[in-house]
Design a protein around this motif. Structure first.
Motif, PDB file in Angstrom:
ATOM      1  N   ALA A 210       0.814  -1.216   0.000  1.00  0.00           N
ATOM      2  CA  ALA A 210       0.000   0.000   0.000  1.00  0.00           C
ATOM      3  C   ALA A 210       0.847   1.266   0.000  1.00  0.00           C
ATOM      4  O   ALA A 210       0.449   2.302   0.537  1.00  0.00           O
ATOM      5  CB  ALA A 210      -0.953   0.005   1.192  1.00  0.00           C
ATOM      6  N   GLY A 211       2.038   1.172  -0.584  1.00  0.00           N
ATOM      7  CA  GLY A 211       2.859   2.357  -0.784  1.00  0.00           C
ATOM      8  C   GLY A 211       3.706   2.801   0.385  1.00  0.00           C
ATOM      9  O   GLY A 211       4.414   3.812   0.292  1.00  0.00           O
ATOM     10  N   LEU A 212       3.668   2.062   1.505  1.00  0.00           N
ATOM     11  CA  LEU A 212       4.460   2.443   2.675  1.00  0.00           C
ATOM     12  C   LEU A 212       5.480   1.364   3.010  1.00  0.00           C
ATOM     13  O   LEU A 212       5.240   0.169   2.816  1.00  0.00           O
ATOM     14  CB  LEU A 212       3.565   2.654   3.900  1.00  0.00           C
ATOM     15  CG  LEU A 212       2.550   3.795   3.846  1.00  0.00           C
ATOM     16  CD1 LEU A 212       1.788   3.871   5.161  1.00  0.00           C
ATOM     17  CD2 LEU A 212       3.230   5.118   3.546  1.00  0.00           C
ATOM     18  N   THR A 213       6.621   1.764   3.555  1.00  0.00           N
ATOM     19  CA  THR A 213       7.617   0.811   4.030  1.00  0.00           C
ATOM     20  C   THR A 213       7.132   0.168   5.326  1.00  0.00           C
ATOM     21  O   THR A 213       6.070   0.517   5.860  1.00  0.00           O
ATOM     22  CB  THR A 213       8.977   1.504   4.238  1.00  0.00           C
ATOM     23  OG1 THR A 213       9.975   0.512   4.483  1.00  0.00           O
ATOM     24  CG2 THR A 213       8.925   2.466   5.428  1.00  0.00           C
ATOM     25  N   ASP A 214       7.899  -0.768   5.879  1.00  0.00           N
ATOM     26  CA  ASP A 214       7.552  -1.382   7.157  1.00  0.00           C
ATOM     27  C   ASP A 214       8.757  -1.371   8.086  1.00  0.00           C
ATOM     28  O   ASP A 214       9.884  -1.146   7.649  1.00  0.00           O
ATOM     29  CB  ASP A 214       7.016  -2.804   6.954  1.00  0.00           C
ATOM     30  CG  ASP A 214       8.014  -3.736   6.284  1.00  0.00           C
ATOM     31  OD1 ASP A 214       8.992  -4.141   6.943  1.00  0.00           O
ATOM     32  OD2 ASP A 214       7.809  -4.070   5.094  1.00  0.00           O
TER      33      ASP A 214
END
Length: 574
Positions: A210-214
């Motif tokens: 969803a377009g975000l890093t973790d």
């Protein structure tokens, strides 16, 4: 999902105690480490409900197969519960299913959460929970609850775990599993994934979820580019996911304890020259001949040539005696996979006087990983040299250069499963292994680690150094130690085992005054206990309590009557 808007938390300044010492009521439930609850999703007569009679084994007192499975699972959950700290119950939905020939189990976080700002995540729960370390970063459900001190998901299960009904697991609790796979070990491994030992990046495409890093990806660094995964493009992450030996974990806790856990002596296939293709290579090993490193072989690589005939239609397949044997003597022979067996190729290399042999994938296996090579029962006994396999791309890269040299052996100065800087390697094989790549330690690691992609039979039920590195990685991603669950990490907590009684009690006398928790990790009762421990006599104790209560009164944290009640109880104490 990013479900939470900004929250406001009231903060009070108490200069006389400590700069920025904020408080909340100390009366609250106190947990022991973490509580992990197992929810049985199996239907009647299957999995955890299997009624097949079973004799007690290895400390497991269940009388049916299903009972023993559930007891073993709960035992693993209790080990995790005693290892990590969280004020929020961790809920695991689990059952047994048919998972295929090579899968013992699978698990992961059921949901992920990210905050627009770090401030949005702070102060949501009781105590002084620090919130997330990074904004716009995915955290698994159990970890976000830990960091915020509140059940962000609202009671939904944190982990989904499934285990194979196709395997006959050892169900004892004592790790005395013999030739069977130990269910407790498998559950420990899978719960580790559910607790965020995983990246949410699609390692096949390199795309962020969803377009975000973790939070896990923020600790992945590619030593060929020097970039962390959160700094890369999708294409760079996609390439990094298959860069064997170059995907590194840079978390401080893991790195600090690598020397305690991993042994010196890293098996490797390393191209030495030319510099344009130099570096370690992913390799497969053989079930015949000497092990890699017995002996170390450092030499030029020479492509073997043999006759094209019925035994092998190519002049590169090594299926008959080498026609360029004079050039092979003392060198590393390079042979193409195909037509005949691995052991026959290695036997022909031995007969030609090679010091070692590399077998690289043929066109039919161009997209495959290096093969782990089985013996054919005929030729393996005649192989006297180390044999390894490479991908087709690596084999062709060697063929495309002149004067190529390599080392096949054990580097005594590097730890097995780490780089030269003692940073742990992650599992980054070619091609991507779905469900395994990136979210595991490298299989080169030794001691064998719980969070490698395959369960090794020598594993213990221990999760931290000097036996393992799982807890250390959990610390790196945010599972800070917090024995008393006040939200203040033990390393900075002025009292790691706080007194959380609802009211202040001194010498058995209940003052009726609320016991407050401050941002330093101490309650009012802790501060009074510290005064008592430092006082040389009763007079010093009473004086210290008087100074404390005067400061609290001056800051408006207690009333005059409450100050008097505390001082009176201190005076009465013996």
């Amino acid at each position: 999902m990013r479900p939470l808007a900004s929250r406001t938390f009231v903060r009070l300044f108490c200069a006389a105690l400590c700069a920025f010492m904020f408080f909340v009521p100390a009366s609250r439930p106190v947990f022991a480490a973490a509580t992990v609850v197992v929810v049985n999703l199996d239907g009647p007569n299957e999995g955890f409900n299997d009624p097949t009679p079973a004799a007690p084994v290895g400390g497991n007192t269940g009388t049916t197969k299903g009972q023993q499975r559930l007891i073993a699972f709960r035992h693993a959950a209790e080990i995790w519960g005693a290892t990590i700290d969280s004020p929020v119950t961790i809920i695991v939905n689990s059952n047994f299913d048919s998972l295929g020939a090579n899968v013992l189990g699978s698990a992961g976080a059921t949901s992920v959460f990210a905050f627009d700002t770090v401030a949005d995540s702070v102060g949501l729960g009781p105590g002084f929970y620090p919130g997330v370390e990074f904004p716009d970063t995915w955290y698994g459900s159990a970890l976000i609850d830990k960091r915020t001190g509140v059940d962000v998901g609202g009671g939904v299960a944190d982990i989904r775990a499934r285990f194979s009904s196709d395997f006959n697991f050892y169900l004892g609790l004592d790790n005395n599993h013999g030739a069977l796979n130990d269910l407790v070990t498998v559950v420990l491994h899978e719960l580790g994934h559910g607790l965020n030992f995983q990246s949410f990046v699609n390692s096949s495409t390199g795309a962020n979820f969803a377009g975000l890093t973790d939070i896990y990806a923020r600790h992945l660094i590619d030593d060929t580019t020097g970039k962390h995964w959160n700094e890369m493009t999708d294409a760079e992450r996609q390439a990094s996911a298959t860069r064997f030996g170059h995907l590194i974990w840079d978390g401080a806790n893991v790195t600090a304890d690598v020397p305690q856990v991993l042994v010196l002596g890293s098996p490797e296939v390393r191209v030495l020259t030319p510099t344009s293709i130099a570096g370690v290579r992913q390799f497969g090993t053989a079930a015949f001949g000497p092990l890699v490193g017995h002996p170390n072989v450092s030499s030029a690589i020479v492509a073997a040539v043999d006759d094209a005939n019925a035994a092998g239609p190519s002049t590169t397949d090594g299926c008959t005696a080498f026609t360029n044997a004079a050039l092979i003597v003392g060198k590393i022979a390079l042979v193409e996979r195909g037509t005949c067996g691995f052991a026959l190729k290695a036997r022909n290399a031995t007969n030609a006087g090679a010091a070692a042999v590399i077998i690289y994938n043929n066109a039919a296996n161009a997209a495959a990983a290096p093969a782990n090579m089985a013996d054919d029962g005929i030729n393996g006994g005649f192989v006297l040299i180390p044999t390894v396999s490479l991908t087709r791309a690596d084999g062709l890269a060697i063929l495309g250069q002149s004067l190529v040299s390599a080392n096949i052996g054990v580097d005594p100065n590097v730890r097995a499963g780490a780089d030269a800087n003692n940073r742990a390697r992650l599992y980054a094989p070619f091609p991507v292994s779905a469900g395994s790549s990136v979210s595991h330690f490298d299989t080169i690691a030794f001691k064998n680690l719980l969070m490698e992609p395959a369960i090794n039979p020598d594993l213990t039920h221990k999760l931290k150094a000097p036996d393992d590195l799982t807890l250390e990685l959990m610390r790196d991603i945010g599972w800070f130690a917090d024995k008393d669950l006040d939200g203040v990490a033990d390393g900075g907590d002025c009292e790691a085992s706080s007194n959380f009684s609802p009211t202040i009690i001194i010498g058995g006398e209940d003052t009726g005054v609320a016991n407050m928790l401050f941002s330093t990790g101490c309650t009012t009762s802790d501060l009074i206990a510290h005064i008592a421990a430092d006082a040389k006599n009763h007079g010093q104790f009473v004086s210290g309590v008087s100074h404390l209560t005067n400061d609290l009164k001056q800051q408006g944290l207690i009333s005059g009557a409450e100050k008097g009640a505390i001082q009176s109880a201190a005076a009465h104490a013996k």
